[in-house]
Design a protein around this motif. Structure first.
Motif, PDB file in Angstrom:
ATOM      1  N   ARG A  12      -4.588  -6.285   9.071  1.00 42.82           N
ATOM      2  CA  ARG A  12      -5.396  -7.123   8.232  1.00 42.82           C
ATOM      3  C   ARG A  12      -4.889  -8.597   8.572  1.00 42.82           C
ATOM      4  O   ARG A  12      -5.438  -9.565   8.639  1.00 42.82           O
ATOM      5  CB  ARG A  12      -5.544  -6.717   7.079  1.00 42.82           C
ATOM      6  CG  ARG A  12      -6.250  -5.840   6.784  1.00 42.82           C
ATOM      7  CD  ARG A  12      -6.209  -5.401   5.213  1.00 42.82           C
ATOM      8  NE  ARG A  12      -7.194  -6.014   4.639  1.00 42.82           N
ATOM      9  CZ  ARG A  12      -7.476  -5.712   3.238  1.00 42.82           C
ATOM     10  NH1 ARG A  12      -7.052  -4.785   2.495  1.00 42.82           N
ATOM     11  NH2 ARG A  12      -8.404  -6.590   2.617  1.00 42.82           N
ATOM     12  N   ALA A  21      -2.704  -2.538   6.553  1.00 42.85           N
ATOM     13  CA  ALA A  21      -2.483  -3.910   5.928  1.00 42.85           C
ATOM     14  C   ALA A  21      -1.867  -4.748   7.295  1.00 42.85           C
ATOM     15  O   ALA A  21      -2.221  -6.182   6.989  1.00 42.85           O
ATOM     16  CB  ALA A  21      -1.471  -3.778   4.818  1.00 42.85           C
ATOM     17  N   GLY A  28      -0.594  -1.424  -3.877  1.00 42.16           N
ATOM     18  CA  GLY A  28      -1.309  -2.483  -3.676  1.00 42.16           C
ATOM     19  C   GLY A  28      -1.373  -3.645  -4.702  1.00 42.16           C
ATOM     20  O   GLY A  28      -2.197  -4.451  -4.876  1.00 42.16           O
ATOM     21  N   ARG A  42      -2.117   3.389   5.624  1.00 41.42           N
ATOM     22  CA  ARG A  42      -2.736   2.169   4.994  1.00 41.42           C
ATOM     23  C   ARG A  42      -1.604   1.127   4.989  1.00 41.42           C
ATOM     24  O   ARG A  42      -2.057   0.061   5.119  1.00 41.42           O
ATOM     25  CB  ARG A  42      -2.829   2.658   3.429  1.00 41.42           C
ATOM     26  CG  ARG A  42      -3.968   3.492   3.461  1.00 41.42           C
ATOM     27  CD  ARG A  42      -4.238   3.790   1.930  1.00 41.42           C
ATOM     28  NE  ARG A  42      -4.885   2.709   1.120  1.00 41.42           N
ATOM     29  CZ  ARG A  42      -4.816   2.533  -0.070  1.00 41.42           C
ATOM     30  NH1 ARG A  42      -4.834   3.449  -0.827  1.00 41.42           N
ATOM     31  NH2 ARG A  42      -5.085   1.457  -0.988  1.00 41.42           N
ATOM     32  N   GLN A  43      -0.435   1.224   5.289  1.00 42.14           N
ATOM     33  CA  GLN A  43       0.522   0.226   5.374  1.00 42.14           C
ATOM     34  C   GLN A  43       0.527  -0.233   6.552  1.00 42.14           C
ATOM     35  O   GLN A  43       0.430  -1.629   6.772  1.00 42.14           O
ATOM     36  CB  GLN A  43       1.984   0.799   5.175  1.00 42.14           C
ATOM     37  CG  GLN A  43       2.575   1.147   3.666  1.00 42.14           C
ATOM     38  CD  GLN A  43       3.531   2.230   3.780  1.00 42.14           C
ATOM     39  OE1 GLN A  43       4.336   2.112   4.770  1.00 42.14           O
ATOM     40  NE2 GLN A  43       3.855   2.645   2.598  1.00 42.14           N
ATOM     41  N   TRP A  80      -0.120  -6.311  -5.483  1.00 44.89           N
ATOM     42  CA  TRP A  80       0.486  -7.450  -4.556  1.00 44.89           C
ATOM     43  C   TRP A  80       1.099  -8.558  -5.708  1.00 44.89           C
ATOM     44  O   TRP A  80       2.123  -9.062  -5.121  1.00 44.89           O
ATOM     45  CB  TRP A  80      -0.411  -8.133  -3.692  1.00 44.89           C
ATOM     46  CG  TRP A  80      -1.577  -8.647  -4.333  1.00 44.89           C
ATOM     47  CD1 TRP A  80      -2.699  -8.040  -4.460  1.00 44.89           C
ATOM     48  CD2 TRP A  80      -1.923  -9.851  -4.939  1.00 44.89           C
ATOM     49  NE1 TRP A  80      -3.923  -8.632  -5.142  1.00 44.89           N
ATOM     50  CE2 TRP A  80      -3.050 -10.154  -5.396  1.00 44.89           C
ATOM     51  CE3 TRP A  80      -1.094 -11.058  -5.124  1.00 44.89           C
ATOM     52  CZ2 TRP A  80      -3.601 -11.285  -5.984  1.00 44.89           C
ATOM     53  CZ3 TRP A  80      -1.400 -12.140  -5.716  1.00 44.89           C
ATOM     54  CH2 TRP A  80      -2.676 -12.194  -6.218  1.00 44.89           C
ATOM     55  N   ASP A 105      -2.123  -7.981   1.654  1.00 42.45           N
ATOM     56  CA  ASP A 105      -3.310  -7.527   2.134  1.00 42.45           C
ATOM     57  C   ASP A 105      -4.494  -7.781   1.271  1.00 42.45           C
ATOM     58  O   ASP A 105      -5.622  -8.135   1.816  1.00 42.45           O
ATOM     59  CB  ASP A 105      -3.509  -6.397   3.039  1.00 42.45           C
ATOM     60  CG  ASP A 105      -3.354  -5.108   2.008  1.00 42.45           C
ATOM     61  OD1 ASP A 105      -2.271  -5.329   1.028  1.00 42.45           O
ATOM     62  OD2 ASP A 105      -3.824  -4.104   2.066  1.00 42.45           O
ATOM     63  N   GLU A 106      -4.464  -7.464   0.075  1.00 39.24           N
ATOM     64  CA  GLU A 106      -5.491  -8.261  -0.949  1.00 39.24           C
ATOM     65  C   GLU A 106      -5.227  -9.292  -1.467  1.00 39.24           C
ATOM     66  O   GLU A 106      -6.179  -9.823  -2.411  1.00 39.24           O
ATOM     67  CB  GLU A 106      -5.554  -6.677  -1.736  1.00 39.24           C
ATOM     68  CG  GLU A 106      -5.908  -5.502  -1.283  1.00 39.24           C
ATOM     69  CD  GLU A 106      -7.343  -5.499  -0.799  1.00 39.24           C
ATOM     70  OE1 GLU A 106      -8.060  -6.350  -1.278  1.00 39.24           O
ATOM     71  OE2 GLU A 106      -7.895  -4.218  -0.164  1.00 39.24           O
ATOM     72  N   PRO A 109       0.778  -1.235   0.107  1.00 35.94           N
ATOM     73  CA  PRO A 109      -0.188  -0.167   0.171  1.00 35.94           C
ATOM     74  C   PRO A 109       0.709   1.255   0.068  1.00 35.94           C
ATOM     75  O   PRO A 109       1.755   1.208   0.377  1.00 35.94           O
ATOM     76  CB  PRO A 109      -0.844  -0.096   1.389  1.00 35.94           C
ATOM     77  CG  PRO A 109      -0.637  -1.532   1.788  1.00 35.94           C
ATOM     78  CD  PRO A 109       0.760  -2.271   1.114  1.00 35.94           C
TER      79      PRO A 109
END
Length: 533
Positions: A445, A442, A46, A438-439, A48, A163-164, A43
């Protein structure tokens, strides 16, 4: 045949094998591109799937190189990754901390580059060893970086880029180290399929089919892994109060009263909505780190304001507070439970166990001052707590960690071992930006999946939000805004395989990395003996 003849016939073969790596003019841009690919996996970008691509790029760039060259190429990858990834550290503190931290972190990828170069004989002899060897070397590098120096800095672990991704669910089996290992194994599979030509009997389709099958297995297992820990079913209603600050930056500390007022006022407003029947009453309210930088245990006015908020909402508030002491010139970063009617519950208080070096305390201050006088901006050293952040709020047992502590495996795991039903991360992002927030989310999560627990992150300025045990985010707030979110959360009491295993998966993978390095040493020694003979 004479000894000289024998040497002359063998030497050219050895030289050709040793020089079969990428030309340096190609390896350098590949190493830099690997760092960029790794960066884009995190992030706020993102992307990934680029994480395995970055891993593969570093492996290819360093293969069959001398150790010094491998280290140099790894360092280039590290700078390309960490300098922009950690750019939020220079927003309000100047360039020096950012440069020093980025270079320090890049140094660990330099070690990884040297190690990858060292194991070249292993993957040359057994081509399909490339994925597992790559995987364990990455885990070993992160294990070292997560602990050194001064307790380490785990930011930028491969696991936190997923994370995604369906690979995130591997955390349920073995935590962040296993996710990192799986991502690196995927990178090793890409190298297997793309490094040099395959021999004629194998052709190209059979190995490519094997690589494809391997990647599908990694993703398929991730999709098939269950989430949650069971043993629950009971739910509670939790409110996150993001009070915001008047101004972003280091001078948020000069706005201590305003920040406290913001969180009190937002909570009182929520109480009004509850009284009007517009919002159900929460069982717990969570304020972020630094929501009261005025010590509410020593300031009667600050304590009275928090008590007024708790009495108005009729629920306990987990307050992020800076407390004075225990010694002169010392402070504590704490999460303290403030109950309606009775005030602070000193039996349910967590003190941050891993203060950030050079930000919350200054190790070797006199020596650090020679590098930069900026260290004296940290006037009082934060004292580390000693007990896990297990806080019994009555309706729910919390596993509390503060800010960067969410990046450390053991600190989070110990709260779950202590009975935590809900993971809470109190943080203050007022000195950073939305990318850093946002990092950090993650990481929350991953922890939710790892321990099968619902989790939340409460920030002064954002991003705040709830995370389900499968890693999904709900009610995420905006950045640099005031917000209050209330959500019904289902609690868990069981333990996932990762929680039960503790640090063993990482230890086992590090042990395999040491074994790979040892085998490479043996093969190198045999080659030297062959050449000499």
């Amino acid at each position: 045949m004479t000894t000289l003849d024998r040497d002359e016939t063998r030497a050219p073969v050895v030289v050709r094998a040793a020089s079969a790596g990428l030309p340096l003019r190609v390896a350098v841009p590949v190493a830099v591109a690997a760092g960029v690919a790794l960066l884009l996996a995190f992030p706020p970008y993102g992307w990934w799937p680029l994480a395995p691509v970055g891993v593969a790029g570093l492996a290819v760039a360093t293969h069959r190189r001398r150790l010094r060259a491998g280290a140099g190429l790894g360092f280039l990858t590290g700078v390309a990754l960490f300098a922009p990834l950690l750019a939020w550290t220079n927003l309000h503190t100047g360039l020096l901390p950012w440069v020093l931290l980025s270079l320090l972190q890049a140094g660990y990828l330099a070690l990884l580059g040297a190690a990858t170069a060292w194991v070249s004989p292993v993957v040359d002899r057994w081509r399909w060893a490339w994925p597992p060897v790559t995987g364990v070397l990455w885990v070993a590098q992160e294990a070292l970086r997560d602990r050194t120096p001064f307790g380490g800095f785990p930011w930028g672990r491969l696991a936190f880029s997923q994370d995604e991704s369906p690979l995130l669910r591997w955390a349920w089996l073995g935590g962040a180290p296993l996710v990192t290992g799986v991502v690196a194994v995927a990178g090793g599979l890409l190298v297997v399929g793309g490094w040099r030509r395959w021999s004629a009997p194998e052709g190209v389709w059979r190995p490519l089919a094997g690589v494809t099958a391997g990647l599908l297995v990694l993703v398929g297992v991730g999709l098939a892994v269950p989430t949650g820990a069971g043993g629950g079913g009971r739910s509670v209603r939790v409110a996150i109060v993001q009070g915001n600050v008047p101004r972003l930056g280091l001078d948020f500390n000069a706005q201590r009263q305003a920040v406290l007022n913001n969180h009190v006022d937002a909570t009182v407003k929520l109480a009004g909505q509850v009284a009007a029947g517009a919002v159900p009453r929460p069982d717990l309210v969570v304020w972020p780190e630094n929501s009261s930088d005025i010590d509410p245990l020593r300031s009667a006015a600050a304590g009275a304001r928090i008590s007024a908020a708790a009495d108005a909402i009729g629920a306990p508030i987990l307050v992020g507070a800076v407390l004075s002491g225990p010694g002169a010139g010392e402070v504590r970063n704490a999460g303290i439970l403030w109950r309606p009617g009775t005030g602070p519950d000193l039996t349910q208080m967590y003190t941050k166990r891993h203060p950030v070096p050079f930000a919350e305390y200054v190790p070797m201050r006199s020596l650090a001052r020679m590098v930069s006088s900026q260290v004296d901006r940290v006037r009082a050293d934060f004292v580390a707590g000693v007990a896990p952040g297990v806080v019994d709020a009555g309706a729910v047992v919390l596993g509390d960690v503060i800010c960067f502590e969410v990046a450390y495996d053991g600190l989070v795991r110990e709260t779950v071992d202590g009975g935590a039903q809900l993971l809470v991360v109190q943080t203050n992002n007022a000195t950073f930006d939305v990318a850093e927030a946002r990092q950090q989310l993650a990481m929350v999560r991953l922890r939710a999946v790892e321990h099968g627990r619902a989790a939340l992150m409460a920030s002064t300025v954002g991003v705040s939000g709830f995370v389900a045990p499968d890693g999904r985010v709900s009610d995420a707030t905006g950045f640099n805004t005031r917000a209050v979110v209330v959500r019904q959360v289902t609690l868990s009491q069981g333990r996932t395989p990762a929680t039960r295993a503790g640090g063993w998966p990482e230890s086992a993978l590090v042990g395999l990395a040491v074994a790979a390095l040892a085998v490479a040493g043996v093969l190198r020694r045999r080659r030297e003996v062959t050449v000499a003979g």
